[in-house]
Scaffold this motif. Structure first.
Motif, PDB file in Angstrom:
ATOM      1  N   ILE A  15     -16.910 -25.183  26.034  1.00  0.00           N
ATOM      2  CA  ILE A  15     -17.176 -23.863  26.613  1.00  0.00           C
ATOM      3  C   ILE A  15     -17.057 -22.781  25.537  1.00  0.00           C
ATOM      4  N   THR A  16     -15.965 -22.851  24.769  1.00  0.00           N
ATOM      5  CA  THR A  16     -15.739 -21.860  23.722  1.00  0.00           C
ATOM      6  C   THR A  16     -16.837 -21.901  22.667  1.00  0.00           C
ATOM      7  N   ALA A  76      -7.146  -8.435  22.061  1.00  0.00           N
ATOM      8  CA  ALA A  76      -5.860  -7.737  22.122  1.00  0.00           C
ATOM      9  C   ALA A  76      -4.861  -8.483  23.005  1.00  0.00           C
ATOM     10  N   LEU A  77      -5.381  -9.328  23.884  1.00  0.00           N
ATOM     11  CA  LEU A  77      -4.520 -10.125  24.759  1.00  0.00           C
ATOM     12  C   LEU A  77      -4.306 -11.505  24.147  1.00  0.00           C
ATOM     13  N   PRO A  78      -3.065 -12.023  24.140  1.00  0.00           N
ATOM     14  CA  PRO A  78      -2.854 -13.403  23.683  1.00  0.00           C
ATOM     15  C   PRO A  78      -3.681 -14.370  24.527  1.00  0.00           C
ATOM     16  N   THR A  79      -4.180 -15.417  23.888  1.00  0.00           N
ATOM     17  CA  THR A  79      -5.064 -16.363  24.577  1.00  0.00           C
ATOM     18  C   THR A  79      -4.413 -16.943  25.820  1.00  0.00           C
ATOM     19  N   ILE A  80      -3.156 -17.323  25.714  1.00  0.00           N
ATOM     20  CA  ILE A  80      -2.483 -17.968  26.848  1.00  0.00           C
ATOM     21  C   ILE A  80      -2.310 -16.987  28.008  1.00  0.00           C
ATOM     22  N   VAL A  81      -2.094 -15.694  27.697  1.00  0.00           N
ATOM     23  CA  VAL A  81      -1.953 -14.686  28.750  1.00  0.00           C
ATOM     24  C   VAL A  81      -3.282 -14.500  29.474  1.00  0.00           C
ATOM     25  N   LEU A  82      -4.372 -14.448  28.698  1.00  0.00           N
ATOM     26  CA  LEU A  82      -5.697 -14.324  29.307  1.00  0.00           C
ATOM     27  C   LEU A  82      -6.022 -15.561  30.136  1.00  0.00           C
ATOM     28  N   ALA A  83      -5.638 -16.734  29.639  1.00  0.00           N
ATOM     29  CA  ALA A  83      -5.858 -17.973  30.395  1.00  0.00           C
ATOM     30  C   ALA A  83      -5.051 -17.962  31.693  1.00  0.00           C
ATOM     31  N   LEU A  84      -3.834 -17.464  31.641  1.00  0.00           N
ATOM     32  CA  LEU A  84      -3.004 -17.360  32.846  1.00  0.00           C
ATOM     33  C   LEU A  84      -3.667 -16.468  33.888  1.00  0.00           C
ATOM     34  N   GLY A 112     -11.008 -22.338  27.855  1.00  0.00           N
ATOM     35  CA  GLY A 112     -12.293 -22.204  27.180  1.00  0.00           C
ATOM     36  C   GLY A 112     -12.761 -20.761  27.125  1.00  0.00           C
ATOM     37  N   PHE A 113     -12.721 -20.044  28.245  1.00  0.00           N
ATOM     38  CA  PHE A 113     -13.192 -18.663  28.274  1.00  0.00           C
ATOM     39  C   PHE A 113     -12.239 -17.724  27.540  1.00  0.00           C
ATOM     40  N   ALA A 114     -10.938 -18.006  27.595  1.00  0.00           N
ATOM     41  CA  ALA A 114      -9.970 -17.133  26.925  1.00  0.00           C
ATOM     42  C   ALA A 114     -10.095 -17.186  25.408  1.00  0.00           C
ATOM     43  N   SER A 115     -10.660 -18.259  24.884  1.00  0.00           N
ATOM     44  CA  SER A 115     -10.765 -18.429  23.430  1.00  0.00           C
ATOM     45  C   SER A 115     -12.108 -18.001  22.869  1.00  0.00           C
ATOM     46  N   ILE A 116     -13.017 -17.554  23.724  1.00  0.00           N
ATOM     47  CA  ILE A 116     -14.346 -17.152  23.277  1.00  0.00           C
ATOM     48  C   ILE A 116     -14.305 -15.993  22.269  1.00  0.00           C
ATOM     49  N   PRO A 117     -13.496 -14.946  22.476  1.00  0.00           N
ATOM     50  CA  PRO A 117     -13.535 -13.805  21.550  1.00  0.00           C
ATOM     51  C   PRO A 117     -13.279 -14.195  20.094  1.00  0.00           C
TER      52      PRO A 117
END
Length: 290
Positions: free
Chosen positions: A100-101, A132-140, A158-163
């Protein structure tokens, strides 16, 4: 002539890649270990000594023994069998998250670098906000919206790591945007899709391969972390993060429950990182002459 040279480039890169892998000890051993782990996961039904979800009530929290080589959990399930089956869940989740990423991040990065202008500014400002958001926080946050499950966890990671991936792709693409062969292709009327797929991608493939390899380890850790806090794989699914969460409650009286899943995660992530570091050295222009 230009078209012929570009068509030959991918096969040349493939031969060079295989040659470099064979000559790099760290890459060779890491790749061998990862392939072995994947094969074990594929043939888990043949290798597992017990049903991973079948409880043995006469063997609750039994330590490693001849019958259960890595012990049993709180309801008597064989830990070795669950570890072997857990390879499937853990690596599948990480692989889909990486896919996805890679797909979306590469597309955004290439489009942003190729078009430039206001489109580039808009896309990159959106990526900056998300970065600006940590990946794990965005994934949460994504899992909180979709609901707890292994499928949603892999989508969230997958989506949280796209940036980050989009940024890496854009930076690599900008280095070749003004190259002579790109300008030549434009001057003879080559389509935008042909230029992106046949000239941009082959020339930034090394950077993308290194970053993708390193991200596999991150994806494994993030999906395991979501499962650890109950937002990923749900019991009784054998998944390493879930098994680690189950073992933490018995860390003093049944050390094996958390130790072996932890070692499994650590060994695979270390191997992926070693492979990624070796690939980075291989594609680093500063090390080409060594």
């Amino acid at each position: 002539m230009q078209t012929t040279l570009v068509k030959k480039q991918p096969s040349s890169l493939k031969l060079n890649f295989l040659k470099e892998i064979g000559s790099n000890k760290r890459a060779r051993y890491s790749l061998f270990f990862l392939l072995l782990v994947i094969l074990i996961g594929v043939f888990a039904p043949l290798l597992a000594p017990h049903d991973p979800e079948k409880p043995y009530y006469e063997a609750l929290l039994h330590g490693p023994s001849k019958e259960h080589l890595l012990g049993t959990d709180s309801i008597g399930r064989d830990l070795l069998s669950r570890l072997l089956y857990g390879i499937r869940a853990t690596l599948t989740a990480a692989s889909i998250a990486v896919a996805i990423t890679f797909t979306i991040g590469t597309f955004i990065g290439l489009i942003s670098a190729y078009i430039g202008g206001i489109i580039d500014n808009i896309l990159m400002r959106i990526m900056d906000v998300l970065l600006a958001l940590p990946t794990i926080v965005l994934a949460l946050a994504i899992v909180a919206i979709l609901g707890p499950s292994l499928a949603n966890a892999m989508i969230a990671v997958g989506f949280a790591s796209i940036p980050g991936f989009a940024r890496i792709t854009r930076g690599a693409a900008l280095t070749i945007k003004s190259s002579g062969f790109v300008e030549a292709s434009r001057s003879i009327g080559s389509s935008h899709s042909w230029i992106l797929l046949r000239q941009f991608l082959p020339n930034i493939g090394g950077v993308l391969l290194v970053y993708t390899t390193l991200f596999i380890g991150v994806a494994i850790l993030d999906t395991a972390a979501l499962s650890f806090i109950g937002l990923g794989a749900q019991p009784p699914t054998p998944e390493w993060g879930t098994m680690l969460a189950e073992g933490k409650n018995y860390i003093y009286q049944a050390w094996w429950l958390a130790t072996f899943p932890g070692l499994a995660i650590t060994s695979v992530v270390f191997s992926v990182n070693f492979l990624g570091d070796a690939l980075r050295d291989m594609f680093d222009p500063k090390s080409m002459g060594r």
